[in-house]
Design a protein around this motif. Structure first.
Motif, PDB file in Angstrom:
ATOM      1  N   UNK A   1       0.829  -1.215   0.000  1.00 11.83           N
ATOM      2  CA  UNK A   1       0.000   0.000   0.000  1.00 11.83           C
ATOM      3  C   UNK A   1       0.860   1.260   0.000  1.00 11.83           C
ATOM      4  N   UNK A   2       1.959   1.179  -0.719  1.00 17.45           N
ATOM      5  CA  UNK A   2       2.898   2.299  -0.797  1.00 17.45           C
ATOM      6  C   UNK A   2       2.404   3.339  -1.793  1.00 17.45           C
ATOM      7  N   UNK A   3       2.510   4.601  -1.418  1.00 19.00           N
ATOM      8  CA  UNK A   3       2.219   5.692  -2.340  1.00 19.00           C
ATOM      9  C   UNK A   3       3.532   6.124  -2.964  1.00 19.00           C
ATOM     10  N   UNK A   4       3.641   5.978  -4.258  1.00 17.39           N
ATOM     11  CA  UNK A   4       4.869   6.338  -4.953  1.00 17.39           C
ATOM     12  C   UNK A   4       4.750   7.788  -5.379  1.00 17.39           C
ATOM     13  N   UNK A   5       5.653   8.618  -4.835  1.00 17.68           N
ATOM     14  CA  UNK A   5       5.547  10.056  -5.067  1.00 17.68           C
ATOM     15  C   UNK A   5       6.911  10.718  -5.131  1.00 17.68           C
ATOM     16  N   UNK A   6       6.903  11.924  -5.678  1.00 18.99           N
ATOM     17  CA  UNK A   6       8.070  12.801  -5.681  1.00 18.99           C
ATOM     18  C   UNK A   6       7.581  14.173  -5.223  1.00 18.99           C
ATOM     19  N   UNK A   7       8.433  14.902  -4.500  1.00 21.17           N
ATOM     20  CA  UNK A   7       8.050  16.201  -3.938  1.00 21.17           C
ATOM     21  C   UNK A   7       9.098  17.247  -4.303  1.00 21.17           C
TER      22      UNK A   7
ATOM     23  N   UNK B   1       5.001  21.260  -5.030  1.00 21.18           N
ATOM     24  CA  UNK B   1       4.551  20.503  -6.188  1.00 21.18           C
ATOM     25  C   UNK B   1       4.917  19.050  -5.913  1.00 21.18           C
ATOM     26  N   UNK B   2       3.937  18.186  -5.995  1.00 21.36           N
ATOM     27  CA  UNK B   2       4.212  16.776  -5.764  1.00 21.36           C
ATOM     28  C   UNK B   2       3.376  15.956  -6.734  1.00 21.36           C
ATOM     29  N   UNK B   3       3.880  14.793  -7.062  1.00 17.80           N
ATOM     30  CA  UNK B   3       3.123  13.938  -7.960  1.00 17.80           C
ATOM     31  C   UNK B   3       3.215  12.502  -7.505  1.00 17.80           C
ATOM     32  N   UNK B   4       2.147  11.781  -7.818  1.00 15.76           N
ATOM     33  CA  UNK B   4       2.014  10.383  -7.425  1.00 15.76           C
ATOM     34  C   UNK B   4       1.640   9.550  -8.643  1.00 15.76           C
ATOM     35  N   UNK B   5       1.803   8.253  -8.478  1.00 11.73           N
ATOM     36  CA  UNK B   5       1.287   7.304  -9.464  1.00 11.73           C
ATOM     37  C   UNK B   5      -0.010   6.750  -8.900  1.00 11.73           C
ATOM     38  N   UNK B   6      -1.075   6.895  -9.667  1.00 12.40           N
ATOM     39  CA  UNK B   6      -2.364   6.326  -9.287  1.00 12.40           C
ATOM     40  C   UNK B   6      -2.682   5.146 -10.197  1.00 12.40           C
TER      41      UNK B   6
ATOM     42  N   UNK C   1      -7.930  -0.108 -12.261  1.00 14.67           N
ATOM     43  CA  UNK C   1      -8.147  -1.255 -13.153  1.00 14.67           C
ATOM     44  C   UNK C   1      -6.899  -1.617 -13.958  1.00 14.67           C
ATOM     45  N   UNK C   2      -5.750  -1.612 -13.299  1.00 11.01           N
ATOM     46  CA  UNK C   2      -4.512  -2.040 -13.936  1.00 11.01           C
ATOM     47  C   UNK C   2      -3.847  -1.012 -14.827  1.00 11.01           C
ATOM     48  N   UNK C   3      -4.409   0.172 -14.945  1.00 12.33           N
ATOM     49  CA  UNK C   3      -3.808   1.249 -15.727  1.00 12.33           C
ATOM     50  C   UNK C   3      -3.313   2.322 -14.762  1.00 12.33           C
ATOM     51  N   UNK C   4      -2.135   2.860 -15.047  1.00 14.97           N
ATOM     52  CA  UNK C   4      -1.494   3.820 -14.158  1.00 14.97           C
ATOM     53  C   UNK C   4      -1.519   5.220 -14.761  1.00 14.97           C
ATOM     54  N   UNK C   5      -1.666   6.204 -13.867  1.00 13.99           N
ATOM     55  CA  UNK C   5      -1.678   7.609 -14.269  1.00 13.99           C
ATOM     56  C   UNK C   5      -0.842   8.418 -13.288  1.00 13.99           C
ATOM     57  N   UNK C   6      -0.277   9.511 -13.787  1.00 10.44           N
ATOM     58  CA  UNK C   6       0.407  10.471 -12.922  1.00 10.44           C
ATOM     59  C   UNK C   6      -0.610  11.532 -12.520  1.00 10.44           C
ATOM     60  N   UNK C   7      -0.584  11.900 -11.268  1.00  8.78           N
ATOM     61  CA  UNK C   7      -1.386  13.019 -10.768  1.00  8.78           C
ATOM     62  C   UNK C   7      -0.401  14.009 -10.151  1.00  8.78           C
ATOM     63  N   UNK C   8      -0.377  15.219 -10.704  1.00 10.18           N
ATOM     64  CA  UNK C   8       0.514  16.277 -10.220  1.00 10.18           C
ATOM     65  C   UNK C   8      -0.326  17.261  -9.414  1.00 10.18           C
TER      66      UNK C   8
END
Length: 144
Positions: free
Chosen positions: A95-101, A115-120, A123-130
């Motif tokens: 349950x790790x949140x992969x992020x950069x800050x 400014x930080x972004x994560x990988x969300x 259904x098996x598809x990944x997106x970046x949220x900034x």
């Protein structure tokens, strides 16, 4: 803020309730959060889902772009993912949140412009949220 983004070519998508357009070369949705008519967060969400290999490349490219941009600095040093990082396993099992800050200059002690972004994953598809945050405009309990 909405008018400024519309002037840059973003259009309002009533079905989703966000703005839609191209940001940093990618198709995205943009959501704006405000407090007392002051923007405190802008979320930029990839419109297109990617597989875990593609999202790792996208994440690392974003890290490199922020590292190379003199308007931002990091307190964490290198934030890129290594070839050995299994993002699917870490996100699902641990349950790790992969992020950069990153923080926006000029530097202030409170680091109010983050400014930080994560990988969300959906259904098996990944997106970046900034997320572009301005802590000065957030609610601080004044309405309680």
């Amino acid at each position: 803020m909405i008018q400024k983004l519309k002037a840059k070519g973003f259009i309002y998508n009533a079905q989703v309730g966000t703005l839609e357009g191209t940001f940093n070369g990618k198709k995205v949705f943009i959501s704006i959060k405000s407090n007392k008519n002051k923007v405190w967060r802008i979320a930029v969400i990839d419109k297109t889902g990617r597989d875990k290999g593609q999202i790792k490349i996208r994440f690392n490219k974003l890290c490199q772009q922020f590292d190379d941009n003199p308007k931002y600095y990091s307190l964490k040093g290198i934030q890129k993912l290594s070839d050995n990082d299994d993002i699917s396993y870490e996100m699902t099992v641990h349950h790790k949140q992969i992020q950069a800050v990153y923080y926006q200059l000029p530097h202030d002690r409170a680091q109010n412009r983050k400014v930080w972004f994560i990988i969300g994953e959906v259904y098996g598809k990944y997106r970046i949220i900034i997320f572009y945050d301005n802590k000065r405009n957030q609610a601080h309990g004044e309405d309680l």
